[in-house]
Design a protein around this motif. Structure first.
Motif, mmCIF file in Angstrom:
data_model
loop_
_atom_site.group_PDB
_atom_site.id
_atom_site.type_symbol
_atom_site.label_atom_id
_atom_site.label_comp_id
_atom_site.label_asym_id
_atom_site.label_seq_id
_atom_site.Cartn_x
_atom_site.Cartn_y
_atom_site.Cartn_z
ATOM 1 N N ALA A 75 0.831 -1.205 0.000
ATOM 2 C CA ALA A 75 0.000 0.000 0.000
ATOM 3 C C ALA A 75 0.868 1.258 0.000
ATOM 4 N N MET A 76 1.932 1.255 0.793
ATOM 5 C CA MET A 76 2.846 2.394 0.802
ATOM 6 C C MET A 76 3.469 2.607 -0.565
ATOM 7 N N MET A 77 3.886 1.504 -1.205
ATOM 8 C CA MET A 77 4.537 1.627 -2.510
ATOM 9 C C MET A 77 3.546 2.073 -3.577
ATOM 10 N N TRP A 82 3.078 6.454 -7.338
ATOM 11 C CA TRP A 82 2.357 7.521 -8.050
ATOM 12 C C TRP A 82 3.012 8.875 -7.790
ATOM 13 N N VAL A 83 3.474 9.105 -6.559
ATOM 14 C CA VAL A 83 4.180 10.351 -6.243
ATOM 15 C C VAL A 83 5.452 10.453 -7.083
ATOM 16 N N MET A 84 6.175 9.339 -7.213
ATOM 17 C CA MET A 84 7.375 9.336 -8.062
ATOM 18 C C MET A 84 7.017 9.661 -9.506
ATOM 19 N N ALA A 107 7.226 2.988 -14.396
ATOM 20 C CA ALA A 107 6.794 2.761 -13.014
ATOM 21 C C ALA A 107 5.331 2.356 -12.917
ATOM 22 N N ALA A 108 4.516 2.773 -13.887
ATOM 23 C CA ALA A 108 3.065 2.578 -13.776
ATOM 24 C C ALA A 108 2.647 1.113 -13.621
ATOM 25 N N PRO A 109 3.137 0.166 -14.449
ATOM 26 C CA PRO A 109 2.729 -1.232 -14.242
ATOM 27 C C PRO A 109 3.145 -1.788 -12.880
ATOM 28 N N ILE A 110 4.276 -1.315 -12.361
ATOM 29 C CA ILE A 110 4.701 -1.753 -11.030
ATOM 30 C C ILE A 110 3.707 -1.233 -9.995
ATOM 31 N N GLY A 111 3.266 0.010 -10.175
ATOM 32 C CA GLY A 111 2.274 0.573 -9.279
ATOM 33 C C GLY A 111 0.960 -0.183 -9.313
ATOM 34 N N VAL A 112 0.559 -0.631 -10.505
ATOM 35 C CA VAL A 112 -0.667 -1.430 -10.630
ATOM 36 C C VAL A 112 -0.557 -2.709 -9.802
ATOM 37 N N VAL A 113 0.564 -3.390 -9.938
ATOM 38 C CA VAL A 113 0.761 -4.647 -9.201
ATOM 39 C C VAL A 113 0.733 -4.394 -7.699
ATOM 40 N N MET A 114 1.406 -3.336 -7.251
ATOM 41 C CA MET A 114 1.404 -3.012 -5.822
ATOM 42 C C MET A 114 -0.002 -2.695 -5.328
ATOM 43 N N ILE A 221 9.411 -3.507 4.299
ATOM 44 C CA ILE A 221 9.244 -2.255 3.556
ATOM 45 C C ILE A 221 10.510 -1.935 2.769
ATOM 46 N N ALA A 222 11.671 -2.107 3.402
ATOM 47 C CA ALA A 222 12.935 -1.876 2.700
ATOM 48 C C ALA A 222 13.048 -2.780 1.478
ATOM 49 N N GLY A 223 12.617 -4.046 1.623
ATOM 50 C CA GLY A 223 12.653 -4.969 0.492
ATOM 51 C C GLY A 223 11.763 -4.515 -0.649
ATOM 52 N N PHE A 224 10.558 -4.046 -0.324
ATOM 53 C CA PHE A 224 9.647 -3.549 -1.359
ATOM 54 C C PHE A 224 10.216 -2.312 -2.059
#
Length: 255
Positions: A75-77, A82-84, A107-114, A221-224
Motif C-alpha cells: 500500500a505504501m509503494m 504515483w508520487v514518483m 513505473a506505472a505497471p509496477i504501481g498497478v501490481v502493488m 518495507i525496505a525490500g519492497f
C-alpha cells in the motif's frame, strides 16, 4: 588541441541532471542493478520469513495480523510510486527530459501490481476483522480510484502513437490522479469515519505496532522499496532501448 605544457581542463563533476542523458542513465543502471537485486531479495526474504514465521499471533487479530508484512509495504509503494510518477512527469513538463517521462511510464505497471496486492491483502485481512471483504470506506474507495487512474495512465500511453504527446497527456493525468494518492494516504485523518484503522507506522510511538511486529515490517518495507528501484531502473532501460529501436526503424522506413 592543447599545448604540451598546457594542463587539460578539469572534468566537471556529474550532476543529477546529467543522468537525463540516456547513455549515462543506462550506464548507471547497469552498475547498480546487480546490487539492488541482491539487497531487494535479501530484505524481502528476511522480512517476510521473520514476520510470518518468527513473530507471535496478535491477541486480538490472531495470525491474520501477519498480512501486515505484505499489505502495508504494498500500500505504501502503490501511493509513493504515483508520487514518483508525479515528480518525473513534472520534470518532463518543465525540462523535457525524455528519461523522466519514460521512468514514469516504466513505473506505472509496477504501481498497478502493488495496488492489486494491497487491495487483495486488505480484503483478506478485512474479512475476519470487519466481517466483509469490502466496504466503501474513504481510504478503500480512494485507493480503488487510484487503481483506476493507474489503468487509465497505462491505457493513455498505449493509445497515443506520438511519444511526446503521450508523455504530455499522461503527465496531466498524473497531476489529477495525485489528488487520490493524497486521499489514499490521509483519508483516515480527513474523515473520522470508516472501518480502516490508522497508520501502522507513526512518529508517535503509541500509535505504532508493537516492536515485535515493527522491526520485521521495516525490513519488509525496505525490500519492497529496493525491489521497486530495481524494477523501475530495469524497465526504464527497456523503454529507452525500445524508443531507440522505434526511431531507427522509422529512419530506415523514410530512407
Amino acid at each position: 588541441m592543447t599545448l604540451a605544457n598546457e594542463k587539460p581542463a578539469p572534468k566537471r563533476p556529474s550532476t543529477f541532471w546529467s543522468y537525463a542523458n540516456p547513455v549515462k542513465f543506462l550506464a548507471l543502471s547497469e552498475r547498480v542493478l546487480p546490487t539492488l537485486w541482491v539487497l531487494a531479495i535479501a530484505c524481502l526474504v528476511v522480512g517476510l520469513v521473520w514476520g510470518f514465521f518468527f513473530t507471535p499471533d496478535d491477541f486480538r487479530q490472531g495470525s491474520t495480523v501477519k498480512i501486515i508484512y505484505l499489505h502495508v509495504p504494498s500500500a505504501m509503494m502503490a501511493i509513493n510510486i504515483w508520487v514518483m510518477m508525479l515528480v518525473t512527469s513534472l520534470i518532463w513538463i518543465i525540462r523535457r527530459h525524455h528519461v523522466s517521462a519514460l521512468a514514469a511510464k516504466a513505473a506505472a505497471p509496477i504501481g498497478v501490481v502493488m495496488t492489486v496486492i494491497a487491495l487483495l491483502t486488505g480484503a483478506i485481512w478485512g474479512q475476519p476483522m470487519w466481517g466483509t471483504w469490502w466496504a466503501w470506506d474513504p481510504r478503500l474507495t480512494s485507493f480503488l480510484i487510484l487503481f483506476l487512474f493507474y489503468l487509465g495512465y497505462i491505457a493513455l500511453w498505449e493509445a497515443i502513437e506520438d511519444p511526446d504527446t503521450a508523455a504530455d497527456l499522461t503527465a496531466v493525468l498524473c497531476l489529477v490522479g495525485s489528488v487520490f494518492a493524497v486521499l489514499s494516504r490521509y483519508a483516515v485523518n480527513f474523515w473520522n469515519q470508516g472501518l480502516h484503522q490508522g497508520a501502522s507506522l507513526s512518529l508517535d510511538k503509541e500509535e505504532n505496532v508493537a516492536d515485535v511486529f515493527y522491526f520485521p515490517l521495516l525490513v519488509s518495507i525496505a525490500g519492497f522499496v529496493l525491489l521497486f528501484l530495481a524494477l523501475v531502473l530495469y524497465r526504464t532501460g527497456t523503454e529507452i532501448r525500445l524508443r531507440r529501436a522505434k526511431a531507427l526503424m522509422a529512419r530506415e522506413a523514410r530512407s
